[in-house]
Design an enzyme around this catalytic site. Structure first.
Site, mmCIF file in Angstrom:
data_model
loop_
_atom_site.group_PDB
_atom_site.id
_atom_site.type_symbol
_atom_site.label_atom_id
_atom_site.label_comp_id
_atom_site.label_asym_id
_atom_site.label_seq_id
_atom_site.Cartn_x
_atom_site.Cartn_y
_atom_site.Cartn_z
ATOM 1 N N TYR A 64 0.863 -1.191 0.000
ATOM 2 C CA TYR A 64 0.000 0.000 0.000
ATOM 3 C C TYR A 64 0.896 1.237 0.000
ATOM 4 O O TYR A 64 1.922 1.270 0.701
ATOM 5 C CB TYR A 64 -0.891 0.028 1.245
ATOM 6 N N GLU A 120 -3.409 7.675 -4.118
ATOM 7 C CA GLU A 120 -3.359 6.400 -3.398
ATOM 8 C C GLU A 120 -3.208 5.237 -4.375
ATOM 9 O O GLU A 120 -3.969 5.140 -5.343
ATOM 10 C CB GLU A 120 -4.633 6.213 -2.567
#
Length: 403
Positions: free
Chosen positions: A125, A213
């Protein structure tokens, strides 16, 4: 301004950020053709169809009234057509959309990134945003990539790493290496990650993003580092520098009343309360919302008509607020500094006459230049409009209106 995944990936590619390639489609036939094209270009066993909405959690989300998820694997053109038929036009409900969900108008048919190779694959992530408490951009990343990153942050926050970047200096090479090291990478994967993070930060700065993101950030079996998914939000105040990005705006994903407000240069945000408010100035609007709350009501919206309010903007504000069936009263709170209060009062009266019969109470508080003249205009207009000069007077009128 939010972007769809397929739009965000095209922007990342301009900054040499490797992404999971794919083709967007808005029909069943286009989805079927996209699968065939991908199959002809690769030897992969499957493709992935992803619903394109401005919300996360698509993999676990369901199309309303079905058991169809927003992200699905397909292994043939026929299966791609069937999945596209189920998703397109449907309403996808995820944790981020709420129960009302979002209608799916486009899908993204993506290539398989999980092909077999010498090394094990891995999901990470990574996101970039502004840390306002430090006045610096922060890169947040974790070895625990995938759909449950929120749970990771809640239950095992020690697995979330942070790297702050001074805006004036940019991302330093040692910081990119630190990120790759903390992700447990080595060799070719390490080098590719350093390049990926560096280029991704350049994309964040270059597009004037407010948030970028990547989840998952993926290491392939041949040690490539790619963005399998991408969520990119652009600072609307910087869109004047990016007409090409502004052209990507999808108004079907936005609240219709907010879109209409934007056409009149009104700053409008819909809320869940029962008192509509129309104010000039963001600070005064926030104070007005607080006052509504203290008076026993709940603000139904944030609406800043700016410092040059006139009959047209007041009428547009009325029309937008009245579209909300939950509104029981409207409070207009104007401070006459740049704009004279009597001109605003005249605008209120003109707008009221144009819109016809308005059943709910209208409370107008005007303070500043020519406030007394404005109050006289409203009081003598014959309209069902209650006027006030003091904020406390307006608060009492709001309290009575929602009692």
């Amino acid at each position: 301004m939010n972007l769809h995944e397929y739009q965000a990936k095209e922007l990342l590619k301009k900054y040499n950020v490797p992404v999971q390639e794919g083709i967007s489609a808005d029909s069943v036939m286009a989805a079927e053709e996209a699968y065939r094209q991908i199959k002809s270009e690769t030897n992969s066993k499957f493709a992935v169809i992803k619903a394109q909405i401005h919300a996360g959690g698509r993999g676990k989300g369901l199309i309303q009234g079905t058991e169809q998820h927003g992200v699905q694997v397909v292994k043939s053109a026929e299966e791609a057509a069937a999945v596209a038929r189920n998703i397109l036009g449907g309403v996808l409900v995820t944790k981020q959309t709420g129960a009302e969900g979002k209608k799916v108008n486009k899908i993204f048919v993506a290539k398989d990134a999980y092909y077999e190779g010498e090394h094990p694959v891995a999901e990470f992530y990574l996101s970039i945003l502004l840390d306002r408490s430090k006045g610096q951009n922060v890169i947040m990343y974790s070895t625990e990539g995938g759909m449950d990153i929120e749970e990771v942050a809640e239950k095992t926050p020690e697995k979330i790493f942070k790297e702050w970047v001074y805006p004036g200096g940019g991302l330093m090479p040692y910081q990119a290496r630190e990120i790759a090291f903390n992700l447990g990478l080595s060799g070719t994967a390490f080098k590719n990650c350093v390049k990926f993070v560096t280029n991704l930060y350049n994309a964040y700065i270059g597009t004037d993003a407010s948030m970028l993101e990547i989840n998952p950030l993926f290491k392939t079996s041949d040690d490539k580092i790619i963005a399998v998914d991408c969520k990119l939000n652009i600072d609307e105040n910087a869109l004047m520098r990016h007409p090409d990005i502004e052209a990507l705006r999808d108004v079907t994903e936005e609240d219709p009343t907010e879109v209409e407000a934007g056409q009149y240069n009104l700053n409008f945000v819909k809320l869940d309360g029962n008192v509509g408010c129309m104010v000039n100035g963001a600070g005064l609007a926030m104070a007005t919302m607080d006052m509504i709350k203290l008076s026993g009501g709940d603000p139904a919206n944030f609406l800043d008509v700016g410092g040059t309010a006139n009959a047209e903007t007041v009428e547009a504000g009325f029309r937008i607020i009245l579209k909300d069936p939950n509104v029981k009263a409207i409070l207009i709170n104007i401070f006459g500094g740049i704009v004279r209060c009597d001109r605003v009062a005249a605008g209120v009266i003109e707008a009221f006459n144009k819109l016809g019969n308005i059943e709910i109470p209208i409370i107008v508080r005007l303070q500043g230049t020519n406030a007394e003249e404005a109050k006289k205009l409203i009081d003598e207009s014959g309209l069902k409009v209650q006027s006030a000069i003091l904020l406390s007077e307006a608060a009492d009128l709001v309290k009575k209106a929602v009692a």
